[in-house]
Design a protein around this motif. Structure first.
Motif, PDB file in Angstrom:
ATOM      1  N   UNK A 263       0.927  -1.312  -0.116  1.00  0.00           N
ATOM      2  CA  UNK A 263      -0.117  -0.248   0.077  1.00  0.00           C
ATOM      3  C   UNK A 263       0.517   1.279  -0.415  1.00  0.00           C
ATOM      4  N   UNK A 264       2.024   1.007  -0.138  1.00  0.00           N
ATOM      5  CA  UNK A 264       3.064   2.854   0.044  1.00  0.00           C
ATOM      6  C   UNK A 264       3.304   2.687  -1.718  1.00  0.00           C
ATOM      7  N   UNK A 265       3.699   4.341  -1.855  1.00  0.00           N
ATOM      8  CA  UNK A 265       3.847   4.870  -3.080  1.00  0.00           C
ATOM      9  C   UNK A 265       5.663   5.315  -2.295  1.00  0.00           C
ATOM     10  N   UNK A 266       6.497   5.558  -3.737  1.00  0.00           N
ATOM     11  CA  UNK A 266       7.815   6.018  -3.044  1.00  0.00           C
ATOM     12  C   UNK A 266       7.718   7.203  -3.961  1.00  0.00           C
ATOM     13  N   UNK A 267       8.693   7.427  -3.396  1.00  0.00           N
ATOM     14  CA  UNK A 267       9.811   8.094  -4.393  1.00  0.00           C
ATOM     15  C   UNK A 267      11.456   8.044  -3.831  1.00  0.00           C
ATOM     16  N   UNK A 268      12.362   8.223  -4.970  1.00  0.00           N
ATOM     17  CA  UNK A 268      13.796   8.162  -4.960  1.00  0.00           C
ATOM     18  C   UNK A 268      13.940   9.547  -4.321  1.00  0.00           C
ATOM     19  N   UNK A 269      15.153   9.322  -3.266  1.00  0.00           N
ATOM     20  CA  UNK A 269      15.876  10.817  -2.433  1.00  0.00           C
ATOM     21  C   UNK A 269      16.369  10.526  -2.126  1.00  0.00           C
ATOM     22  N   UNK A 270      17.526  10.784  -3.302  1.00  0.00           N
ATOM     23  CA  UNK A 270      19.783  10.603  -2.303  1.00  0.00           C
ATOM     24  C   UNK A 270      20.180   9.304  -3.065  1.00  0.00           C
ATOM     25  N   UNK A 271      19.216   8.270  -3.979  1.00  0.00           N
ATOM     26  CA  UNK A 271      19.387   7.307  -3.972  1.00  0.00           C
ATOM     27  C   UNK A 271      18.822   6.136  -2.878  1.00  0.00           C
ATOM     28  N   UNK A 272      17.495   7.264  -2.166  1.00  0.00           N
ATOM     29  CA  UNK A 272      16.635   5.856  -1.118  1.00  0.00           C
ATOM     30  C   UNK A 272      15.302   6.094  -1.166  1.00  0.00           C
ATOM     31  N   UNK A 273      14.326   5.357  -1.528  1.00  0.00           N
ATOM     32  CA  UNK A 273      12.945   5.473  -1.660  1.00  0.00           C
ATOM     33  C   UNK A 273      12.793   5.342  -0.500  1.00  0.00           C
ATOM     34  N   UNK A 274      11.749   6.418  -0.199  1.00  0.00           N
ATOM     35  CA  UNK A 274      10.927   7.178   0.551  1.00  0.00           C
ATOM     36  C   UNK A 274       9.168   7.278   0.841  1.00  0.00           C
ATOM     37  N   UNK A 275       8.842   7.115   1.758  1.00  0.00           N
ATOM     38  CA  UNK A 275       7.121   6.859   1.120  1.00  0.00           C
ATOM     39  C   UNK A 275       6.697   8.640   0.863  1.00  0.00           C
ATOM     40  N   UNK A 276       6.200   8.489   0.309  1.00  0.00           N
ATOM     41  CA  UNK A 276       4.930   9.478  -0.304  1.00  0.00           C
ATOM     42  C   UNK A 276       3.744   9.538   0.297  1.00  0.00           C
ATOM     43  N   UNK A 277       2.848   8.358  -0.001  1.00  0.00           N
ATOM     44  CA  UNK A 277       2.257   7.760   0.551  1.00  0.00           C
ATOM     45  C   UNK A 277       1.678   6.844   1.051  1.00  0.00           C
ATOM     46  N   UNK A 278       0.431   6.940   1.174  1.00  0.00           N
ATOM     47  CA  UNK A 278      -0.292   5.326   1.914  1.00  0.00           C
ATOM     48  C   UNK A 278      -1.382   5.363   1.494  1.00  0.00           C
ATOM     49  N   UNK A 279      -2.570   3.808   1.430  1.00  0.00           N
ATOM     50  CA  UNK A 279      -2.885   4.019   1.339  1.00  0.00           C
ATOM     51  C   UNK A 279      -3.751   2.755   2.261  1.00  0.00           C
ATOM     52  N   UNK A 280      -5.260   3.321   2.600  1.00  0.00           N
ATOM     53  CA  UNK A 280      -5.601   2.188   3.196  1.00  0.00           C
ATOM     54  C   UNK A 280      -7.202   1.964   3.148  1.00  0.00           C
ATOM     55  N   UNK A 281      -8.226   0.146   2.502  1.00  0.00           N
ATOM     56  CA  UNK A 281      -8.462   0.203   2.735  1.00  0.00           C
ATOM     57  C   UNK A 281      -9.630  -0.249   2.940  1.00  0.00           C
ATOM     58  N   UNK A 282     -10.725  -0.148   3.330  1.00  0.00           N
ATOM     59  CA  UNK A 282     -11.592  -1.089   4.513  1.00  0.00           C
ATOM     60  C   UNK A 282     -12.649  -1.036   3.822  1.00  0.00           C
ATOM     61  N   UNK A 283     -13.866  -2.212   4.184  1.00  0.00           N
ATOM     62  CA  UNK A 283     -14.459  -3.193   3.426  1.00  0.00           C
ATOM     63  C   UNK A 283     -15.882  -3.100   4.823  1.00  0.00           C
ATOM     64  N   UNK A 284     -17.074  -2.623   3.981  1.00  0.00           N
ATOM     65  CA  UNK A 284     -18.357  -3.316   4.557  1.00  0.00           C
ATOM     66  C   UNK A 284     -18.507  -4.454   4.169  1.00  0.00           C
ATOM     67  N   UNK A 285     -19.531  -6.434   3.727  1.00  0.00           N
ATOM     68  CA  UNK A 285     -19.747  -6.857   3.699  1.00  0.00           C
ATOM     69  C   UNK A 285     -20.094  -7.225   4.473  1.00  0.00           C
ATOM     70  N   UNK A 286     -21.859  -8.222   3.785  1.00  0.00           N
ATOM     71  CA  UNK A 286     -22.043  -9.553   4.871  1.00  0.00           C
ATOM     72  C   UNK A 286     -22.575 -10.349   3.638  1.00  0.00           C
ATOM     73  N   UNK A 287     -21.880 -11.897   3.903  1.00  0.00           N
ATOM     74  CA  UNK A 287     -22.826 -12.938   3.478  1.00  0.00           C
ATOM     75  C   UNK A 287     -22.074 -13.427   1.906  1.00  0.00           C
ATOM     76  N   UNK A 288     -20.800 -12.363   2.047  1.00  0.00           N
ATOM     77  CA  UNK A 288     -19.969 -12.712   0.474  1.00  0.00           C
ATOM     78  C   UNK A 288     -20.702 -11.608  -0.434  1.00  0.00           C
TER      79      UNK A 288
END
Length: 266
Positions: free
Chosen positions: A121-146
């Motif tokens: 769930x992470x989106x990264x950008x390279x900064x000074x040769x190292x991958x750093x996190x610029x965005x994160x995603x949290x998905x939440x679902x509501x379901x019943x009986x499939x």
């Protein structure tokens, strides 16, 4: 707090830039809230239609994956939740996280960046040769009986932040830090929503395969990594993902493992 050179991504500013047909056409902007995911879920329970986007200037209780807090200062970044009501069955929903990551990556590529996606769930950008996190995603679902009632896709995207708490400083970045200039948050959000609308319609038509196809071009396939999670840690080479969103990892003995949860380090 940085100088907000362009103003907050209010409904008026977003509407002037948005070119979607249905995603984000219903938009709530809040000066503050506890969590945009919680607000979007409440609207879903109240009957809100697919395509609602809830955004805020700051969150008091923003959260990321595994219950972690999400750093949410005012005037700098995007804190957004998107309400979806997919017609796909519940077991096919987890790859929506990958799909959302691909939408963010495609939007950032439009802005001139070279983003990389880190499973799940992470989106990264390279900064000074190292991958750093610029965005994160949290998905939440509501379901019943499939049957899926609704899905809320939460996005935190560091746009104009110039600094982070000490515990995040070595791992996080922002568009502004990476590019050396500020960005209009409404324009960035519009780009993300436009890419997500296109990818989500493909997901609805074709199922999880569409998520994998969108995600893999931005992933560091072939790279070595370690996965820490329930049970023993694994080390090996990232091969790709399966239709259900599981990561395929080949260890040094040549065995291929399906990883359903865990933390990746490279």
């Amino acid at each position: 707090m940085t100088d907000d050179l362009f103003g907050a991504p209010t409904a008026e500013r977003l509407g002037a830039r948005l070119e979607t047909r249905w995603l984000g056409r219903t938009y709530e902007w809040h000066e503050a809230c506890d969590s945009t995911n919680d607000l979007a879920a409440a609207r879903a329970r109240g009957g809100a239609a697919q395509g609602l986007v809830v955004a805020t200037e700051r969150q008091a209780a923003g959260r990321g994956r595994l219950g972690r807090a999400w750093h949410s200062p005012a005037g700098e970044n995007l804190y957004v939740s998107i309400l979806l009501r997919p017609a796909r069955p519940a077991p096919e929903i987890p790859p929506l996280t990958l799909l959302a990551g691909a939408a963010v990556a495609r939007a950032l590529a439009r802005l001139g960046f070279q983003p990389q996606l880190k499973w799940p769930n992470d989106v990264q950008l390279a900064v000074d040769g190292a991958a750093r996190k610029v965005a994160g995603i949290l998905t939440e679902m509501s379901s019943e009986g499939g049957r899926v009632g609704h899905v809320v896709v939460g996005l935190g995207l560091n746009v104009n932040a110039l600094s982070f708490p000490e515990e995040l400083g070595a791992r996080a970045t922002s568009l502004r830090l990476a590019a050396g200039r500020a960005f209009e948050r409404a324009a960035v959000l519009a780009a993300v929503l436009e890419e997500l609308e296109r990818l989500y319609e493909a997901f609805e038509a074709r199922g999880p395969a569409a998520a994998g196809e969108a995600w893999q071009p931005f992933a560091a396939l072939g790279a070595r990594c370690r996965v820490s999670g329930p049970g023993a840690d694994l080390e090996g080479t990232m091969l790709g993902i399966d239709a259900d969103g599981a990561l395929r990892l080949q260890d040094d003995a040549g065995h291929i493992h399906r990883v359903l949860s865990g933390e990746i380090s490279t």
